[in-house]
Design a protein around this motif. Structure first.
Motif, PDB file in Angstrom:
ATOM      1  N   ARG A  20       0.832  -1.212   0.000  1.00 26.17           N
ATOM      2  CA  ARG A  20       0.000   0.000   0.000  1.00 26.17           C
ATOM      3  C   ARG A  20       0.865   1.260   0.000  1.00 26.17           C
ATOM      4  NH1 ARG A  20      -3.040   3.109  -2.037  1.00 26.17           N
ATOM      5  NH2 ARG A  20      -4.292   4.466  -0.738  1.00 26.17           N
ATOM      6  N   VAL A  21       1.922   1.282   0.809  1.00 27.98           N
ATOM      7  CA  VAL A  21       2.823   2.444   0.830  1.00 27.98           C
ATOM      8  C   VAL A  21       3.478   2.603  -0.540  1.00 27.98           C
ATOM      9  CG1 VAL A  21       4.933   3.411   1.822  1.00 27.98           C
ATOM     10  CG2 VAL A  21       3.232   2.362   3.322  1.00 27.98           C
ATOM     11  N   SER A  22       3.900   1.499  -1.139  1.00 26.51           N
ATOM     12  CA  SER A  22       4.513   1.544  -2.468  1.00 26.51           C
ATOM     13  C   SER A  22       3.552   2.129  -3.492  1.00 26.51           C
ATOM     14  CB  SER A  22       4.947   0.137  -2.883  1.00 26.51           C
ATOM     15  OG  SER A  22       5.501   0.164  -4.171  1.00 26.51           O
ATOM     16  N   GLU A  23       2.276   1.730  -3.433  1.00 19.00           N
ATOM     17  CA  GLU A  23       1.270   2.258  -4.361  1.00 19.00           C
ATOM     18  C   GLU A  23       1.103   3.763  -4.203  1.00 19.00           C
ATOM     19  OE1 GLU A  23      -2.174  -0.024  -3.389  1.00 19.00           O
ATOM     20  OE2 GLU A  23      -1.419  -1.831  -4.380  1.00 19.00           O
ATOM     21  N   VAL A  24       1.059   4.230  -2.963  1.00 25.24           N
ATOM     22  CA  VAL A  24       0.903   5.667  -2.708  1.00 25.24           C
ATOM     23  C   VAL A  24       2.114   6.427  -3.249  1.00 25.24           C
ATOM     24  CG1 VAL A  24       0.802   7.419  -0.882  1.00 25.24           C
ATOM     25  CG2 VAL A  24      -0.630   5.366  -0.728  1.00 25.24           C
ATOM     26  N   LEU A  25       3.309   5.901  -3.012  1.00 23.16           N
ATOM     27  CA  LEU A  25       4.516   6.574  -3.492  1.00 23.16           C
ATOM     28  C   LEU A  25       4.605   6.556  -5.017  1.00 23.16           C
ATOM     29  CD1 LEU A  25       7.099   5.326  -0.854  1.00 23.16           C
ATOM     30  CD2 LEU A  25       6.112   7.616  -1.049  1.00 23.16           C
ATOM     31  N   THR A  26       4.197   5.457  -5.633  1.00 21.88           N
ATOM     32  CA  THR A  26       4.224   5.353  -7.087  1.00 21.88           C
ATOM     33  C   THR A  26       3.373   6.440  -7.717  1.00 21.88           C
ATOM     34  OG1 THR A  26       4.619   2.976  -7.025  1.00 21.88           O
ATOM     35  CG2 THR A  26       3.664   3.845  -9.047  1.00 21.88           C
ATOM     36  N   HIS A  58       8.013  -5.186  14.302  1.00 19.69           N
ATOM     37  CA  HIS A  58       7.259  -3.953  14.097  1.00 19.69           C
ATOM     38  C   HIS A  58       5.769  -4.227  14.001  1.00 19.69           C
ATOM     39  CE1 HIS A  58      11.295  -2.937  12.662  1.00 19.69           C
ATOM     40  NE2 HIS A  58      11.001  -1.717  13.074  1.00 19.69           N
ATOM     41  N   LEU A  59       4.994  -3.224  14.362  1.00 16.41           N
ATOM     42  CA  LEU A  59       3.554  -3.217  14.136  1.00 16.41           C
ATOM     43  C   LEU A  59       3.328  -2.334  12.921  1.00 16.41           C
ATOM     44  CD1 LEU A  59       2.421  -2.542  17.807  1.00 16.41           C
ATOM     45  CD2 LEU A  59       2.373  -4.750  16.615  1.00 16.41           C
ATOM     46  N   HIS A  60       2.469  -2.779  12.016  1.00 11.09           N
ATOM     47  CA  HIS A  60       2.173  -2.012  10.804  1.00 11.09           C
ATOM     48  C   HIS A  60       0.718  -1.589  10.850  1.00 11.09           C
ATOM     49  CE1 HIS A  60       5.806  -4.230   9.847  1.00 11.09           C
ATOM     50  NE2 HIS A  60       6.091  -3.163   9.109  1.00 11.09           N
ATOM     51  N   PHE A  61       0.505  -0.291  11.003  1.00  8.21           N
ATOM     52  CA  PHE A  61      -0.838   0.268  11.114  1.00  8.21           C
ATOM     53  C   PHE A  61      -1.300   0.820   9.775  1.00  8.21           C
ATOM     54  CE2 PHE A  61       0.612   0.521  15.480  1.00  8.21           C
ATOM     55  CZ  PHE A  61      -0.525   0.280  16.222  1.00  8.21           C
ATOM     56  N   HIS A  62      -2.552   0.587   9.461  1.00 10.15           N
ATOM     57  CA  HIS A  62      -3.186   1.286   8.343  1.00 10.15           C
ATOM     58  C   HIS A  62      -4.515   1.815   8.861  1.00 10.15           C
ATOM     59  CE1 HIS A  62      -6.054  -1.991   6.870  1.00 10.15           C
ATOM     60  NE2 HIS A  62      -5.365  -2.589   7.810  1.00 10.15           N
ATOM     61  N   VAL A  63      -5.059   2.783   8.180  1.00  6.14           N
ATOM     62  CA  VAL A  63      -6.260   3.485   8.652  1.00  6.14           C
ATOM     63  C   VAL A  63      -6.008   3.935  10.097  1.00  6.14           C
ATOM     64  CG1 VAL A  63      -8.775   3.438   8.722  1.00  6.14           C
ATOM     65  CG2 VAL A  63      -7.586   1.843   7.237  1.00  6.14           C
ATOM     66  N   ALA A  64      -4.840   4.505  10.331  1.00  2.76           N
ATOM     67  CA  ALA A  64      -4.415   4.868  11.686  1.00  2.76           C
ATOM     68  C   ALA A  64      -4.299   6.378  11.834  1.00  2.76           C
ATOM     69  CB  ALA A  64      -3.069   4.218  11.993  1.00  2.76           C
ATOM     70  N   ARG A  65      -4.411   6.819  13.072  1.00  3.54           N
ATOM     71  CA  ARG A  65      -4.297   8.246  13.377  1.00  3.54           C
ATOM     72  C   ARG A  65      -3.392   8.443  14.587  1.00  3.54           C
ATOM     73  NH1 ARG A  65      -9.068   6.592  13.366  1.00  3.54           N
ATOM     74  NH2 ARG A  65      -9.591   7.141  15.463  1.00  3.54           N
ATOM     75  N   ILE A  66      -2.699   9.559  14.585  1.00  6.47           N
ATOM     76  CA  ILE A  66      -1.975  10.006  15.766  1.00  6.47           C
ATOM     77  C   ILE A  66      -2.952  10.893  16.524  1.00  6.47           C
ATOM     78  CG2 ILE A  66      -0.072  11.387  16.659  1.00  6.47           C
ATOM     79  CD1 ILE A  66       1.508  10.612  14.156  1.00  6.47           C
ATOM     80  N   LEU A  67      -3.221  10.558  17.775  1.00  7.80           N
ATOM     81  CA  LEU A  67      -4.163  11.352  18.558  1.00  7.80           C
ATOM     82  C   LEU A  67      -3.436  12.555  19.137  1.00  7.80           C
ATOM     83  CD1 LEU A  67      -6.165   8.550  20.372  1.00  7.80           C
ATOM     84  CD2 LEU A  67      -6.610   9.644  18.174  1.00  7.80           C
ATOM     85  N   GLN A  68      -3.968  13.736  18.831  1.00  8.73           N
ATOM     86  CA  GLN A  68      -3.378  14.998  19.273  1.00  8.73           C
ATOM     87  C   GLN A  68      -4.498  15.879  19.770  1.00  8.73           C
ATOM     88  OE1 GLN A  68      -0.095  15.918  19.300  1.00  8.73           O
ATOM     89  NE2 GLN A  68      -0.708  17.815  20.255  1.00  8.73           N
TER      90      GLN A  68
END
Length: 119
Positions: free
Chosen positions: A47-53, A77-87
């Motif tokens: 998914r990251v590769s697709e976004v960068l492409t 590692h944990l790999h998160f998608h549909v994730a948010r940093i809470l601020q």
């Protein structure tokens, strides 16, 4: 070097097995709170590769994420998608992002994801 939380390693191992990618998790790492759904590393990388492409400025980096995943060791590692940093009262980005977090850097965690509501 801190010893990774065995429960988190077990959760990551199950996610990596591809049996279930519906596990939502919230972690604290480096003072940041990240909440979202876990994905197998191979899916996350794709998914990251697709976004960068699709990016005019960052397309050349997509190949870095196309390298095969090493399966001979427990996940680090944990790999998160549909994730948010809470601020404060918001999660950034609102639509969710892709985050990779070293399990050994997680200082606290809970099952489930958090969201804010004005109601």
């Amino acid at each position: 070097m801190p010893k990774p939380d065995e429960l988190l390693v077990d959760i990551a191992t199950l996610v990596e097995s591809g049996q279930n990618n519906q596990m939502s998790l919230t972690v604290v790492t480096g003072g940041a709170v990240i909440t979202g759904r876990l994905a197998p590393e191979a899916v996350w990388r794709q998914r990251v590769s697709e976004v960068l492409t699709d990016s005019a400025r960052l397309g050349e980096f997509s190949a870095v994420f196309g390298t095969p995943v090493k399966k001979d060791e427990p996940p680090a590692h944990l790999h998160f998608h549909v994730a948010r940093i809470l601020q404060g009262p918001v999660g950034i980005p609102e639509t969710g992002g892709m985050y990779r977090v070293a399990i050994e850097d997680v200082s606290a965690w809970t099952v489930g994801d958090f969201s804010y509501s004005d109601h």
